[in-house]
Design a protein around this motif. Structure first.
Motif, mmCIF file in Angstrom:
data_model
loop_
_atom_site.group_PDB
_atom_site.id
_atom_site.type_symbol
_atom_site.label_atom_id
_atom_site.label_comp_id
_atom_site.label_asym_id
_atom_site.label_seq_id
_atom_site.Cartn_x
_atom_site.Cartn_y
_atom_site.Cartn_z
ATOM 1 N N PRO A 99 -6.551 6.046 3.878
ATOM 2 C CA PRO A 99 -6.694 4.908 4.793
ATOM 3 C C PRO A 99 -6.554 3.594 4.021
ATOM 4 N N LEU A 100 -5.870 2.641 4.634
ATOM 5 C CA LEU A 100 -5.673 1.345 3.977
ATOM 6 C C LEU A 100 -6.071 0.232 4.931
ATOM 7 N N TYR A 101 -6.835 -0.711 4.425
ATOM 8 C CA TYR A 101 -7.132 -1.895 5.233
ATOM 9 C C TYR A 101 -6.999 -3.120 4.340
ATOM 10 N N ASN A 102 -5.977 -3.901 4.603
ATOM 11 C CA ASN A 102 -5.671 -5.093 3.801
ATOM 12 C C ASN A 102 -5.605 -4.774 2.309
ATOM 13 N N GLU A 103 -4.681 -3.904 1.946
ATOM 14 C CA GLU A 103 -4.549 -3.502 0.545
ATOM 15 C C GLU A 103 -3.142 -3.770 0.040
ATOM 16 N N GLU A 104 -2.523 -4.892 0.440
ATOM 17 C CA GLU A 104 -1.121 -5.092 0.083
ATOM 18 C C GLU A 104 -0.906 -5.077 -1.432
ATOM 19 N N GLU A 105 -1.900 -5.563 -2.211
ATOM 20 C CA GLU A 105 -1.710 -5.589 -3.669
ATOM 21 C C GLU A 105 -1.778 -4.183 -4.252
ATOM 22 N N SER A 106 -2.572 -3.312 -3.614
ATOM 23 C CA SER A 106 -2.838 -2.004 -4.224
ATOM 24 C C SER A 106 -1.789 -0.949 -3.907
ATOM 25 N N VAL A 107 -1.115 -1.068 -2.740
ATOM 26 C CA VAL A 107 -0.297 0.034 -2.243
ATOM 27 C C VAL A 107 0.706 0.539 -3.278
ATOM 28 N N GLU A 108 1.430 -0.405 -3.896
ATOM 29 C CA GLU A 108 2.507 0.008 -4.787
ATOM 30 C C GLU A 108 1.949 0.745 -6.009
ATOM 31 N N LYS A 109 0.908 0.179 -6.583
ATOM 32 C CA LYS A 109 0.265 0.782 -7.756
ATOM 33 C C LYS A 109 -0.267 2.169 -7.393
ATOM 34 N N LEU A 110 -0.891 2.257 -6.208
ATOM 35 C CA LEU A 110 -1.450 3.509 -5.728
ATOM 36 C C LEU A 110 -0.383 4.594 -5.676
ATOM 37 N N LEU A 111 0.779 4.247 -5.106
ATOM 38 C CA LEU A 111 1.847 5.233 -4.984
ATOM 39 C C LEU A 111 2.357 5.669 -6.351
ATOM 40 N N SER A 112 2.504 4.711 -7.280
ATOM 41 C CA SER A 112 3.025 5.117 -8.584
ATOM 42 C C SER A 112 2.017 6.016 -9.287
ATOM 43 N N GLU A 113 0.726 5.748 -9.122
ATOM 44 C CA GLU A 113 -0.300 6.637 -9.693
ATOM 45 C C GLU A 113 -0.200 8.035 -9.088
ATOM 46 N N LEU A 114 0.036 8.059 -7.753
ATOM 47 C CA LEU A 114 0.137 9.349 -7.067
ATOM 48 C C LEU A 114 1.327 10.139 -7.574
#
Lengths: 336, 319
Positions: free
Chosen positions: A30-45
């Protein structure tokens, strides 16, 4: 468009010899106002995903973000086919986001985690290992928690209460990092703000629950989405949860238990009223005890009536909540 | 009579659903005006008339409206039912992307219709007209203002004129929002709770044919109950225990407070306790508290056994 996620079916791994072709794992975030995190999150995944020997999908649920989270997801979708996403019309809270993700997921195993980079995707294989051992639910335990003490303390208290009032013994119910067998969690259909109670709710099914310590990072972007008001809500939810787990299959019993103390009070006051009449205490005393008897007696009658109505409510429902244990049914090996 | 022009051959743009409840002689004129408004917009449209307990009125009027037959679908209910049922029945018959629901007579001017339709842009899902320059008696306006203010403060919406019978919305709104009973007038609020973007448009009041002056007592009571129902439905439908237990807990605490006061007097000042009405009052409040909270318990059981399968989120996009 009008979307109905209930049509999504779980894909069974019919051919375990070639697991790469079948969808095994769904990661719901779930994401709520996480525009800065999304990209980093995906690369970690993806980094963590390199070790997987099976196909997986990532389901991002945009819980009505007001920033550019969804635009970022749409951009990333173009380069990553295993990414799927849901956008809510407004903010519905983490539980709804997770439930929608569960409904949309096609994998056999569902892993949930936070979207704010506080969980570490490299822990996923460890959770999956436990699932392979035969557990239905594996919960993360933030053994070394990197949050402010004012966040950690109320959470400790909540954990202690949930642990002592339900059958499930875990250290950390609030951790978002959890792995579930898909059938188990889909049958729950949790509601309200109950994501922390998924394991407790699942205990109604007799699910095999365990925990493993996971890494925890401090928050890098955005602000923590918790407040004092939340704590009160959590406690009211713990209360509701316990009632449901104990009494949703035999509610009359719950109401009878509530009525017992009032029954004793009625007998107590009634006895005194009789004594007052027989021994001819002052008239005021006799009236006082008679009114008190009537009041407490009415409480007993009211509770028993509600109990019978609740029994009616349960028996007219589809009774699916009484059949939850079916999902944990497992065939055991027979000796020849 | 020219056929209504089809800008997009396959897509029906507008479905106008008329909830006909009163028989007004100028009904054909209303339909003619509507037809005029929509034919000048060069979008395809259909007019669906739902006659709700008006007897043979609609059949007679349709004879006068034969020129518009190609654009009209007419249905009648045998017995009078609620606006919510009418709207949903009309919605089932509709094929438009945008639904324009209105009452028995023309409440806003032709220009206002156009203005409201234009206001339904990309980022808006539902338009709620706000009647300006009202032509109904000042007492009516006063009542209407009280009603709308009450709703605004209780439900935390920002709409000023829920009583206007005209509501314009995308078809997704009604697909996701289930309404029943007297909830037709609250449709914009219920839809906003589901995450649809609501916008208010200032409109010119055209005419008012509804009741004027005082309503009957039962009308006022009904309206109050409607507001409470909406309040409960929007805030506590999935967590009834929170509503009931807060009331019950309050009552229980009042009872405990009175009881401890009485006991304190007994122990410190030696007042007799056995026949004090204050103690009865304390018992009464405590019993009331337990009864209220236990109703919440029943509510929670209903929510869990019957409401678990109802999804509480609405999805805007899936990829």
């Amino acid at each position: 468009m009008h979307y109905d996620l209930s049509q999504v079916k779980i894909k069974r791994t019919n051919n375990p010899s070639n697991p790469t072709t079948c969808l095994y794992l769904s990661i719901v975030i779930p994401l709520y106002n996480e525009e800065e995190s999304v990209e980093k999150l995906l690369s970690e995944l993806f980094e963590a995903g390199k070790q997987f020997e099976f196909a997986y999908e990532i389901i991002l649920v945009d819980d009505g973000s007001t920033d550019r989270t969804w635009e970022t997801i749409e951009r990333l979708k173009k380069t990553t086919p295993q990414l799927r996403a849901i956008k809510f019309r407004r903010n519905y809270g983490q539980t709804s986001a997770m439930v929608a993700g569960f409904d949309y997921a096609k994998g056999e195993i569902i892993v949930t985690m936070d979207g704010d980079l506080q969980n570490d995707p490299s822990d996923i294989p460890m959770l999956l290992e436990k699932i392979e051992e035969g557990y239905d639910i594996v919960s993360g335990w933030r053994k070394d928690r990197k949050d402010h003490v004012f966040r950690v303390l109320p959470s400790r208290v909540a954990n202690a209460i949930i642990s002592s009032t339900t059958h499930i013994r875990l250290h950390d119910y609030g951790c978002s990092m959890k792995a579930y067998r898909a059938e188990c969690v889909k049958s729950l259909k949790a509601y309200g703000e109950m994501h922390r109670f998924f394991p407790a709710l699942a205990s109604m099914t007799g699910a095999r629950v365990t925990e493993v310590p996971v890494k925890h990072h401090s928050r890098k972007y955005g602000v923590s989405k918790y407040g004092f008001e939340r704590i009160l809500k959590v406690f009211s939810d713990i209360f509701a949860m316990n009632l449901i787990i104990r009494f949703s299959s035999n509610p009359l019993k719950g109401f009878v238990l509530c009525a017992v103390p009032f029954l004793f009070l009625t007998l107590f006051f009634g006895g005194l009223a009789l004594l007052a009449l027989i021994l001819q205490w002052t008239a005021g005393k006799a009236i006082f005890f008679m009114v008190a008897t009537a009041l407490t007696g009415m409480a007993v009658a009211h509770l028993l009536t509600l109990g019978v109505v609740s029994e009616l409510v349960v028996s007219t429902s589809d009774l699916s909540h009484t059949r939850m244990p079916e999902v944990t049914k497992k065939r055991i090996a027979q000796r020849a | 009579m020219a056929l209504c022009s089809l800008r997009h051959a396959s897509i029906m743009n507008y479905s106008i659903i008329i909830l006909l409840e009163d028989s007004h002689a100028d009904f054909p004129q209303f339909i003619e005006n509507l037809h005029h408004v929509f034919s000048t917009r060069e979008d395809s449209f259909e007019i669906i008339i739902m006659a709700n307990g008006t007897g043979g009125f609609l059949r007679n009027q349709l004879i006068k409206l034969q020129g518009f037959n190609h654009a009209i679908k007419a249905f009648e209910f045998n017995a009078k039912t609620t606006q919510a049922v009418c709207l949903q029945a009309g919605f089932k018959e509709s094929s438009g992307e945008i639904i324009v629901a209105c009452g028995s007579y023309q409440q806003i001017t032709n220009d206002s219709f156009n203005k409201s339709l234009d206001a339904l842009d990309e980022g808006t899902d539902i338009i709620s007209p706000w009647r300006q320059g009202r032509v109904d008696p000042s007492f009516n306006r006063f009542q209407s203002r009280i009603f709308n203010t009450l709703v605004r403060t209780l439900i935390k919406s920002d709409l000023h004129d829920l009583s206007c019978t005209v509501k314009i919305f995308r078809k997704e709104v009604l697909e996701e929002t289930k309404i029943y009973g007297n909830m037709y007038r609250f449709l914009p609020i219920v839809a906003a709770q589901k995450g649809f973007k609501t916008r208010e448009v200032n409109c010119q009041h055209y005419q008012e044919r509804g009741e004027t002056g005082f309503y009957t007592l039962s009308d006022y009571v009904t309206r109050l109950i409607d507001i409470f129902t909406l309040f409960f439905n929007t805030r506590f439908i999935k967590k009834p225990l929170r509503f009931f237990s807060s009331i019950g807990l309050g009552s229980l605490l009042i009872g405990l407070f009175i009881a401890s006061y009485v006991f304190a007097e007994k122990f410190f000042m030696g007042y007799p306790i056995g026949d004090r009405p204050a103690l009865l009052l304390a018992i009464f409040f405590m019993v009331l508290g337990v009864q209220t909270a236990s109703a919440g318990l029943l509510g929670e059981i209903i929510a869990f056994t019957h409401g678990r399968h109802k999804k509480e989120y609405t999805i805007e996009k899936l990829i």
